[in-house]
Design a protein around this motif. Structure first.
Motif, PDB file in Angstrom:
ATOM      1  N   LYS A 187     -17.562 -33.787 -38.593  1.00  0.00           N
ATOM      2  CA  LYS A 187     -17.691 -33.440 -36.837  1.00  0.00           C
ATOM      3  C   LYS A 187     -19.675 -33.677 -36.466  1.00  0.00           C
ATOM      4  O   LYS A 187     -19.240 -34.798 -35.983  1.00  0.00           O
ATOM      5  N   THR A 188     -20.678 -33.425 -37.423  1.00  0.00           N
ATOM      6  CA  THR A 188     -21.876 -34.219 -37.332  1.00  0.00           C
ATOM      7  C   THR A 188     -21.390 -35.807 -38.082  1.00  0.00           C
ATOM      8  O   THR A 188     -22.358 -36.308 -37.011  1.00  0.00           O
ATOM      9  N   SER A 242      -5.305 -30.050 -40.403  1.00  0.00           N
ATOM     10  CA  SER A 242      -5.139 -29.474 -39.179  1.00  0.00           C
ATOM     11  C   SER A 242      -5.761 -28.727 -38.393  1.00  0.00           C
ATOM     12  O   SER A 242      -5.798 -29.087 -37.428  1.00  0.00           O
ATOM     13  N   PHE A 243      -7.142 -29.014 -38.970  1.00  0.00           N
ATOM     14  CA  PHE A 243      -8.135 -28.975 -37.469  1.00  0.00           C
ATOM     15  C   PHE A 243      -8.676 -30.107 -37.109  1.00  0.00           C
ATOM     16  O   PHE A 243      -8.941 -30.035 -35.209  1.00  0.00           O
ATOM     17  N   PHE A 244      -8.591 -30.952 -37.724  1.00  0.00           N
ATOM     18  CA  PHE A 244      -8.771 -32.661 -37.133  1.00  0.00           C
ATOM     19  C   PHE A 244      -7.512 -33.147 -35.877  1.00  0.00           C
ATOM     20  O   PHE A 244      -6.905 -33.230 -35.115  1.00  0.00           O
ATOM     21  N   ALA A 245      -6.753 -32.275 -37.197  1.00  0.00           N
ATOM     22  CA  ALA A 245      -5.273 -32.328 -35.655  1.00  0.00           C
ATOM     23  C   ALA A 245      -5.263 -32.211 -34.883  1.00  0.00           C
ATOM     24  O   ALA A 245      -4.212 -32.413 -34.042  1.00  0.00           O
ATOM     25  N   GLU A 246      -5.549 -30.868 -34.407  1.00  0.00           N
ATOM     26  CA  GLU A 246      -5.696 -30.012 -33.735  1.00  0.00           C
ATOM     27  C   GLU A 246      -6.510 -30.263 -32.548  1.00  0.00           C
ATOM     28  O   GLU A 246      -6.574 -30.661 -30.758  1.00  0.00           O
ATOM     29  N   LYS A 247      -8.404 -30.828 -32.766  1.00  0.00           N
ATOM     30  CA  LYS A 247      -9.325 -30.919 -32.206  1.00  0.00           C
ATOM     31  C   LYS A 247      -9.066 -32.649 -32.615  1.00  0.00           C
ATOM     32  O   LYS A 247     -10.087 -33.034 -34.262  1.00  0.00           O
ATOM     33  N   GLN A 248      -9.548 -33.482 -31.897  1.00  0.00           N
ATOM     34  CA  GLN A 248      -9.288 -35.045 -32.095  1.00  0.00           C
ATOM     35  C   GLN A 248     -10.345 -35.011 -32.309  1.00  0.00           C
ATOM     36  O   GLN A 248     -11.358 -34.873 -31.902  1.00  0.00           O
ATOM     37  N   PRO A 249     -10.314 -35.720 -33.436  1.00  0.00           N
ATOM     38  CA  PRO A 249     -11.562 -36.342 -34.493  1.00  0.00           C
ATOM     39  C   PRO A 249     -12.580 -37.659 -33.373  1.00  0.00           C
ATOM     40  O   PRO A 249     -11.728 -38.241 -32.773  1.00  0.00           O
ATOM     41  N   GLY A 250     -13.898 -37.653 -33.540  1.00  0.00           N
ATOM     42  CA  GLY A 250     -14.647 -38.738 -32.576  1.00  0.00           C
ATOM     43  C   GLY A 250     -14.492 -40.214 -33.329  1.00  0.00           C
ATOM     44  O   GLY A 250     -14.227 -41.590 -32.213  1.00  0.00           O
ATOM     45  N   ILE A 253     -23.041 -41.193 -36.266  1.00  0.00           N
ATOM     46  CA  ILE A 253     -21.473 -42.251 -36.483  1.00  0.00           C
ATOM     47  C   ILE A 253     -21.856 -42.727 -35.100  1.00  0.00           C
ATOM     48  O   ILE A 253     -22.245 -44.334 -34.522  1.00  0.00           O
ATOM     49  N   SER A 254     -21.141 -42.582 -34.190  1.00  0.00           N
ATOM     50  CA  SER A 254     -20.894 -42.448 -32.593  1.00  0.00           C
ATOM     51  C   SER A 254     -22.091 -43.234 -32.203  1.00  0.00           C
ATOM     52  O   SER A 254     -22.768 -44.140 -31.333  1.00  0.00           O
ATOM     53  N   LYS A 255     -23.346 -42.474 -32.126  1.00  0.00           N
ATOM     54  CA  LYS A 255     -24.644 -42.443 -31.649  1.00  0.00           C
ATOM     55  C   LYS A 255     -24.916 -44.288 -32.191  1.00  0.00           C
ATOM     56  O   LYS A 255     -25.593 -45.154 -31.678  1.00  0.00           O
ATOM     57  N   ASN A 256     -25.530 -43.678 -34.193  1.00  0.00           N
ATOM     58  CA  ASN A 256     -25.631 -45.553 -33.918  1.00  0.00           C
ATOM     59  C   ASN A 256     -24.902 -46.532 -33.590  1.00  0.00           C
ATOM     60  O   ASN A 256     -25.513 -47.351 -33.226  1.00  0.00           O
ATOM     61  N   ARG A 257     -23.764 -46.437 -33.522  1.00  0.00           N
ATOM     62  CA  ARG A 257     -22.833 -47.227 -33.173  1.00  0.00           C
ATOM     63  C   ARG A 257     -23.060 -47.900 -31.432  1.00  0.00           C
ATOM     64  O   ARG A 257     -23.716 -49.129 -30.953  1.00  0.00           O
ATOM     65  N   GLU A 258     -23.607 -46.619 -31.182  1.00  0.00           N
ATOM     66  CA  GLU A 258     -23.832 -47.243 -28.982  1.00  0.00           C
ATOM     67  C   GLU A 258     -25.386 -47.800 -29.527  1.00  0.00           C
ATOM     68  O   GLU A 258     -25.117 -48.877 -28.763  1.00  0.00           O
ATOM     69  N   ILE A 281       0.156 -40.694 -47.135  1.00  0.00           N
ATOM     70  CA  ILE A 281      -0.846 -41.117 -46.387  1.00  0.00           C
ATOM     71  C   ILE A 281      -1.288 -40.446 -45.367  1.00  0.00           C
ATOM     72  O   ILE A 281      -0.029 -40.618 -43.941  1.00  0.00           O
ATOM     73  N   VAL A 282      -2.322 -40.363 -44.120  1.00  0.00           N
ATOM     74  CA  VAL A 282      -1.829 -39.802 -42.860  1.00  0.00           C
ATOM     75  C   VAL A 282      -3.122 -40.034 -41.955  1.00  0.00           C
ATOM     76  O   VAL A 282      -3.737 -40.624 -42.469  1.00  0.00           O
ATOM     77  N   HIS A 283      -2.864 -40.508 -40.870  1.00  0.00           N
ATOM     78  CA  HIS A 283      -3.683 -40.888 -40.015  1.00  0.00           C
ATOM     79  C   HIS A 283      -4.054 -40.227 -38.619  1.00  0.00           C
ATOM     80  O   HIS A 283      -3.130 -40.061 -38.411  1.00  0.00           O
ATOM     81  N   LEU A 284      -4.761 -40.354 -38.259  1.00  0.00           N
ATOM     82  CA  LEU A 284      -5.600 -39.386 -37.323  1.00  0.00           C
ATOM     83  C   LEU A 284      -6.271 -40.470 -36.451  1.00  0.00           C
ATOM     84  O   LEU A 284      -7.164 -40.979 -36.571  1.00  0.00           O
ATOM     85  N   LYS A 285      -5.577 -40.907 -34.519  1.00  0.00           N
ATOM     86  CA  LYS A 285      -6.530 -41.514 -33.991  1.00  0.00           C
ATOM     87  C   LYS A 285      -7.572 -40.622 -33.642  1.00  0.00           C
ATOM     88  O   LYS A 285      -6.860 -39.935 -32.551  1.00  0.00           O
ATOM     89  N   GLY A 286      -8.827 -41.063 -34.085  1.00  0.00           N
ATOM     90  CA  GLY A 286     -10.098 -40.909 -33.553  1.00  0.00           C
ATOM     91  C   GLY A 286      -9.569 -41.504 -31.969  1.00  0.00           C
ATOM     92  O   GLY A 286      -9.444 -42.573 -31.356  1.00  0.00           O
ATOM     93  N   ILE A 287     -11.095 -40.554 -31.256  1.00  0.00           N
ATOM     94  CA  ILE A 287     -12.315 -40.893 -29.792  1.00  0.00           C
ATOM     95  C   ILE A 287     -12.569 -42.474 -29.748  1.00  0.00           C
ATOM     96  O   ILE A 287     -12.482 -43.352 -29.016  1.00  0.00           O
ATOM     97  N   ASP A 288     -12.974 -42.836 -30.407  1.00  0.00           N
ATOM     98  CA  ASP A 288     -13.519 -43.420 -31.080  1.00  0.00           C
ATOM     99  C   ASP A 288     -12.313 -44.810 -32.363  1.00  0.00           C
ATOM    100  O   ASP A 288     -12.764 -44.239 -33.443  1.00  0.00           O
ATOM    101  N   GLU A 289     -11.920 -45.449 -32.359  1.00  0.00           N
ATOM    102  CA  GLU A 289     -11.244 -46.014 -33.240  1.00  0.00           C
ATOM    103  C   GLU A 289     -11.796 -47.141 -33.655  1.00  0.00           C
ATOM    104  O   GLU A 289     -11.032 -48.174 -34.183  1.00  0.00           O
ATOM    105  N   THR A 290     -12.442 -48.003 -33.508  1.00  0.00           N
ATOM    106  CA  THR A 290     -13.445 -48.600 -34.304  1.00  0.00           C
ATOM    107  C   THR A 290     -13.946 -48.096 -35.640  1.00  0.00           C
ATOM    108  O   THR A 290     -14.421 -48.893 -36.381  1.00  0.00           O
ATOM    109  N   TYR A 291     -13.906 -47.272 -36.063  1.00  0.00           N
ATOM    110  CA  TYR A 291     -14.015 -46.592 -37.573  1.00  0.00           C
ATOM    111  C   TYR A 291     -13.610 -45.569 -37.682  1.00  0.00           C
ATOM    112  O   TYR A 291     -12.932 -44.641 -37.041  1.00  0.00           O
ATOM    113  N   THR A 292     -12.935 -45.381 -39.243  1.00  0.00           N
ATOM    114  CA  THR A 292     -12.462 -44.655 -40.085  1.00  0.00           C
ATOM    115  C   THR A 292     -13.010 -44.062 -41.626  1.00  0.00           C
ATOM    116  O   THR A 292     -13.449 -44.522 -42.030  1.00  0.00           O
TER     117      THR A 292
END
Length: 388
Positions: free
Chosen positions: A373-374, A110-118, A379-384, A54-65
């Motif tokens: 990415k989209t 590998s993509f999101f490990a390089e470019k931090q997910p939202g 998700i971030s826009k709706n939560r804002e 199980i792999v976890h990537l910490k996103g810029i917004d940590e309130t949704y997974t």
């Protein structure tokens, strides 16, 4: 480093050579972990549970997974493809394309490990999809609890779709399945004295014929269900009345409600036959985690909208299939979507000749990274907006 198409194909071929049966995927897990460690991302963490990773990537917004699941097990099939990277494990093969599944997941990771997910991401490399309800086992173990997704995605390769085509639909994609194991026990005896015996060939035959009425007389004609009995074993020779009959089969239905209805009718018929023939019946109806793969409306609407309107993606709306998949259990707990990825092969899933087209790998990776990415931005826009 984001894995290139060449690197991904190389990984797929390495994984293809080491297929392992469910809950025995030790070499596969070791290979996956070595690749995951090489990503060396400061927002990546992972843990294991049995042969799951199980792999976890910490996103810029940590309130949704967002979750992404891949299965990792092979099948007890002897490979006959003749490929130079054929299975090295005798009697084992990735005949269902789980090597393709894992490779696409690694490409996305590998993509999101390089470019931090939202938002946060949880990647699930799940064992035992084929034989032991690995998704259900993993979920119920509690290993996902700390990194539990709020929504989840997965795909299955499809030999009947052209290379890289994305297929999906609202509602049920795959049927739920349930195994039937029925043992009728009476009394054996000499063929010349049937009155002194209790013939289980006859009792079992009544069970088989009565089962045929379930779909024709209990299932709504506009819905779908299948009951197939593929094994009937009784007796030892022609002049001995059989005292025992073993019958095995499967139930397939597009909703869990229908699956449970069919199970109820199978049980009633078995009990009634046992009563009528004054014999005993031992009936095991085993569904495990193989629930119908029922796609969530909201996530699937967003998924289909993106795939249908993206220039480099070819999308097809597909029909439901009676194949089974234990991702249905996870979808019963977590809203999400499963889809098909075309791999263009003349041979079916589980065939010893299955050889998926490797060009599907990068197309699957690109389609899903673009969608995710989209989806994260939405998700971030709706939560804002909700917080205003």
């Amino acid at each position: 480093m984001i894995l290139t198409e060449r690197e991904l194909i190389g990984i797929r071929r390495e994984l293809h050579q080491i297929p392992e049966i469910g809950m025995e995927e030790f070499e596969t897990q070791k290979k996956l972990i070595s690749i995951i460690k090489s990503m060396n991302s400061k927002w990546l963490d992972f843990k294991t549970w049995k042969t799951a990773t199980i792999v976890h990537l910490k996103g810029i917004d940590e309130t949704y997974t967002i979750g992404y699941r891949t299965d990792i097990d092979g099948l007890p099939v002897t490979e006959e493809t003749g490929l130079p990277f054929s299975s090295k494990n005798e009697g084992r093969m990735h005949a269902c394309g789980h090597d393709i599944h894992m490779t696409v997941a690694l490409g996305i990771l590998s993509f999101f490990a390089e470019k931090q997910p939202g938002v946060n991401m949880t990647f699930i490399f799940q064992p035992a999809e084929e034989n032991a309800s690995g998704g259900k086992q993993l979920y119920e173990s509690g290993a996902l609890d700390h990194w539990m997704p709020d929504e989840i995605y997965a795909f299955h390769d499809n030999p009947g779709l052209k290379t890289g085509v994305i297929g999906c639909r609202q509602g049920t994609l795959f049927a739920g399945t349930c195994e039937i194991h029925a043992t009728f026990t009476g009394k054996s005896g000499h063929a010349a004295f049937p009155h002194n015996a209790n013939d289980m060939v006859v009792a079992g035959s009544y069970f088989v014929t009565q089962i045929q009425s379930i779909v024709s007389r209990n299932v709504d004609p506009i819905q779908s269900g299948v009951v197939t009995l593929g094994h009937f074993s009784a007796g030892t020779t022609g002049n001995v009345i059989a005292g025992k009959a073993q019958i095995d089969g499967t139930i397939r239905a597009l909703t869990q409600e229908m699956n449970l209805l069919i199970q109820k009718r199978v049980r009633k018929i078995a009990e009634s036959v046992a009563e009528a023939f004054e014999c005993e019946v031992d009936l095991d109806l085993h569904q495990g985690g193989y629930y119908p793969v029922e796609n969530n409306y909201e996530t699937t609407k967003e998924f289909i909208n993106y795939m249908s309107n993206t220039k480099d993606v070819v999308f097809e709306e597909t029909k439901p299939a009676m194949t089974g998949e234990d991702f249905g259990f996870l979808l019963s707990k977590i809203p999400g979507t499963m889809f098909w990825l075309g791999v263009d092969s003349p041979y079916s899933l589980h065939s010893e000749y299955l050889a998926p087209k490797e060009g599907a790998i990068i197309k699957g990776v690109n389609a899903m990274t673009g969608y995710l990415k989209t989806r994260m931005k939405d998700i971030s826009k709706n939560r804002e907006n909700d917080s205003l």
